[in-house]
Motif scaffolding. Sequence first.
Motif, short mmCIF file in Angstrom:
data_model
loop_
_atom_site.label_atom_id
_atom_site.label_comp_id
_atom_site.label_asym_id
_atom_site.label_seq_id
_atom_site.Cartn_x
_atom_site.Cartn_y
_atom_site.Cartn_z
N LYS A 1 0.80 -1.22 0.00
CA LYS A 1 0.00 0.00 0.00
C LYS A 1 0.84 1.27 0.00
CE LYS A 1 -4.25 -1.78 2.03
NZ LYS A 1 -5.28 -1.62 3.09
N GLY A 2 2.13 1.10 0.19
CA GLY A 2 3.01 2.27 0.20
C GLY A 2 3.50 2.60 1.59
N PHE A 3 4.65 3.25 1.65
CA PHE A 3 5.26 3.60 2.93
C PHE A 3 4.34 4.50 3.74
CE2 PHE A 3 8.51 6.34 5.22
CZ PHE A 3 8.78 5.38 6.19
N MET A 4 4.09 4.07 4.99
CA MET A 4 3.22 4.77 5.94
C MET A 4 1.75 4.79 5.51
SD MET A 4 5.61 7.97 7.18
CE MET A 4 4.32 8.50 8.30
N GLN A 5 1.38 3.88 4.61
CA GLN A 5 0.00 3.84 4.14
C GLN A 5 -0.75 2.59 4.58
OE1 GLN A 5 -1.31 6.54 2.54
NE2 GLN A 5 0.71 7.42 2.96
N GLY A 6 -0.15 1.79 5.43
CA GLY A 6 -0.80 0.56 5.88
C GLY A 6 -1.98 0.85 6.79
N THR A 7 -3.15 0.38 6.40
CA THR A 7 -4.36 0.70 7.17
C THR A 7 -4.46 -0.12 8.46
OG1 THR A 7 -5.57 -0.89 5.81
CG2 THR A 7 -5.65 1.43 5.16
N GLN A 8 -4.13 -1.40 8.42
CA GLN A 8 -4.28 -2.25 9.60
C GLN A 8 -3.39 -1.76 10.74
OE1 GLN A 8 -7.23 -3.85 8.40
NE2 GLN A 8 -6.44 -5.21 9.98
N SER A 9 -2.18 -1.34 10.42
CA SER A 9 -1.25 -0.91 11.46
C SER A 9 -1.53 0.52 11.91
CB SER A 9 0.18 -1.04 10.97
OG SER A 9 0.36 -0.38 9.73
N HIS A 10 -1.76 1.42 10.97
CA HIS A 10 -1.93 2.83 11.33
C HIS A 10 -3.30 3.14 11.91
CE1 HIS A 10 1.93 4.38 9.96
NE2 HIS A 10 1.85 3.54 8.95
N LEU A 11 -4.24 2.23 11.71
CA LEU A 11 -5.55 2.40 12.35
C LEU A 11 -5.65 1.56 13.62
CD1 LEU A 11 -7.93 2.43 9.24
CD2 LEU A 11 -7.11 4.37 10.60
N MET B 1 3.43 -5.57 9.34
CA MET B 1 3.32 -4.16 8.97
C MET B 1 4.18 -3.86 7.76
SD MET B 1 4.10 -0.80 11.29
CE MET B 1 3.92 0.85 10.58
N TYR B 2 5.38 -4.40 7.73
CA TYR B 2 6.28 -4.20 6.60
C TYR B 2 5.67 -4.74 5.31
CZ TYR B 2 10.32 -4.95 3.55
OH TYR B 2 11.17 -4.98 2.48
N ALA B 3 5.11 -5.96 5.39
CA ALA B 3 4.53 -6.59 4.20
C ALA B 3 3.29 -5.85 3.72
CB ALA B 3 4.19 -8.04 4.50
N GLU B 4 2.53 -5.25 4.64
CA GLU B 4 1.35 -4.48 4.22
C GLU B 4 1.78 -3.25 3.43
OE1 GLU B 4 -2.83 -2.70 5.99
OE2 GLU B 4 -1.05 -2.69 7.29
N GLU B 5 2.87 -2.62 3.85
CA GLU B 5 3.29 -1.38 3.19
C GLU B 5 4.13 -1.63 1.93
OE1 GLU B 5 5.03 1.40 5.90
OE2 GLU B 5 3.24 1.46 7.17
N PHE B 6 4.90 -2.73 1.92
CA PHE B 6 5.80 -2.99 0.79
C PHE B 6 5.43 -4.24 -0.01
CE2 PHE B 6 8.21 -0.37 3.75
CZ PHE B 6 8.69 0.62 2.91
N GLY B 7 4.40 -4.94 0.43
CA GLY B 7 3.85 -6.04 -0.34
C GLY B 7 4.74 -7.28 -0.43
N LEU B 8 4.32 -8.18 -1.32
CA LEU B 8 5.05 -9.43 -1.53
C LEU B 8 6.47 -9.15 -2.02
CD1 LEU B 8 5.06 -12.55 -1.74
CD2 LEU B 8 4.20 -12.28 -4.08
N ILE B 9 6.63 -8.17 -2.89
CA ILE B 9 7.96 -7.85 -3.43
C ILE B 9 8.90 -7.40 -2.32
CG2 ILE B 9 9.23 -6.29 -4.94
CD1 ILE B 9 6.82 -6.29 -6.80
N GLY B 10 8.41 -6.54 -1.46
CA GLY B 10 9.23 -6.09 -0.33
C GLY B 10 9.55 -7.22 0.63
N GLY B 11 8.57 -8.09 0.87
CA GLY B 11 8.80 -9.23 1.76
C GLY B 11 9.87 -10.16 1.21
N ILE B 12 9.83 -10.42 -0.09
CA ILE B 12 10.83 -11.28 -0.71
C ILE B 12 12.21 -10.64 -0.65
CG2 ILE B 12 11.60 -12.26 -2.91
CD1 ILE B 12 8.66 -12.77 -3.58
N ALA B 13 12.27 -9.32 -0.85
CA ALA B 13 13.55 -8.61 -0.78
C ALA B 13 14.18 -8.75 0.60
CB ALA B 13 13.35 -7.14 -1.14
N LEU B 14 13.35 -8.62 1.65
CA LEU B 14 13.87 -8.76 3.00
C LEU B 14 14.30 -10.20 3.26
CD1 LEU B 14 14.45 -7.43 5.70
CD2 LEU B 14 12.07 -7.87 6.38
#
Length: 383
Positions: A250-260, A274-287
């Motif tokens: 959803k984008g950096f600082m745009q995660g609804t589940q965590s920020h709400l 929280m990381y995966a919600e903001e950066f998605g599957l691609i970000g999760g794989i990178a980490l």
Amino acid sequence: MSLHDATAPARLTLAQRIRSFGWGLLVLLSLVAGTGFLILYSAANGSLSPWANAQMIRFAIGTALMIVIGLTDLKLWLKLAYPLYGLAFVLLVAVEIMGDIGMGAQRWIDLGFFQIQPSEVMKIAIVLALARYFHGRTAEDIRRPVTLLPPLVMVLLPALLVLRQPDLGTTGMLVLGAGAIFFAAGVRAWKFIVVLALFGAMVPVGWTMLHQYQRERVMTFMDPSRDPLGAGYHITQSKIALGSGGVTGKGFMQGTQSHLSFLPEKQTDFIFTMYAEEFGLIGGIALLILFISVVMYALSVSLRARTVFGRLVAVGVGSTFFLYYFINIAMVMGLIPVVGVPLPLVSYGGTAMLTLMIAFGLLACVNTHRDVQLRRQPGLEGY
């Protein structure tokens, strides 16, 4: 009496140690920790306080410790292996007497300026102690079951103390991490099968000894919908957040589940969600690629080390790091029951961060002294 064989290189100079230091490892760790700083900044809604700035300071201190340890003589850690294990064990006993209780568990000792979690210290101390023990044993010794009794006691005693805190996740890490060292030391596979069979036979007894909340976690793992607003709330919200992130996030600082504030413990155990919600599957794989790269680095150091002690320390550090991220990510995905294991170098926390950096200092020390040989003597006479 020198512990170096006649064919071993002379004592390394400081300049040689600096050149051989694992600077590539430090780069990998900085990338992982930097990811943590970023997501902790997001968790605080765009503020370095209260989590990101403290985490940065801890990583800076940890980096300094890692470099100092990595440049010391490997023989020093061979000498200190048993004393450090003894100190960690004493601290575990002290938790039983004077430990602080947090979230229903007694795991910390308050030193006033800092809270220390002895179970985290034991994860590293047991690696050193087991590596020293097997360093002084031949392949023929290891084939004898009686030779394995002392290291088994070295593992089971602290594991039982940690289980009493209660901390099922750390207990599992201690036992599994020790198992990796036993395997790397040359213990035959059939002995592991016997231990697993005995463990399986003890499961019904172990179930009766679990705390009620631990039983609830297991039952919730089997069926999260049985108590969606109670025991199943954490994992239910975690799965929602993971799914909402999609492929690109959803984008950096745009995660609804965590920020709400739907996602609990977003700065500690559930930070990967929280990381995966903001950066998605691609970000999760990178980490994950970064995590795997660290483990592969540890394994490469183990393969190149000429000493049994060095090889087993590298295996122990690599397996401990692997268990950290594997258990945490499997937990937040609902693949195993919820346990209190942080995401290494990413989750907010002091003792885990510093002990991991000390462990990587030991790994760097092994890498620096990978061509140095040490005598294989059970008593290490001459020290």
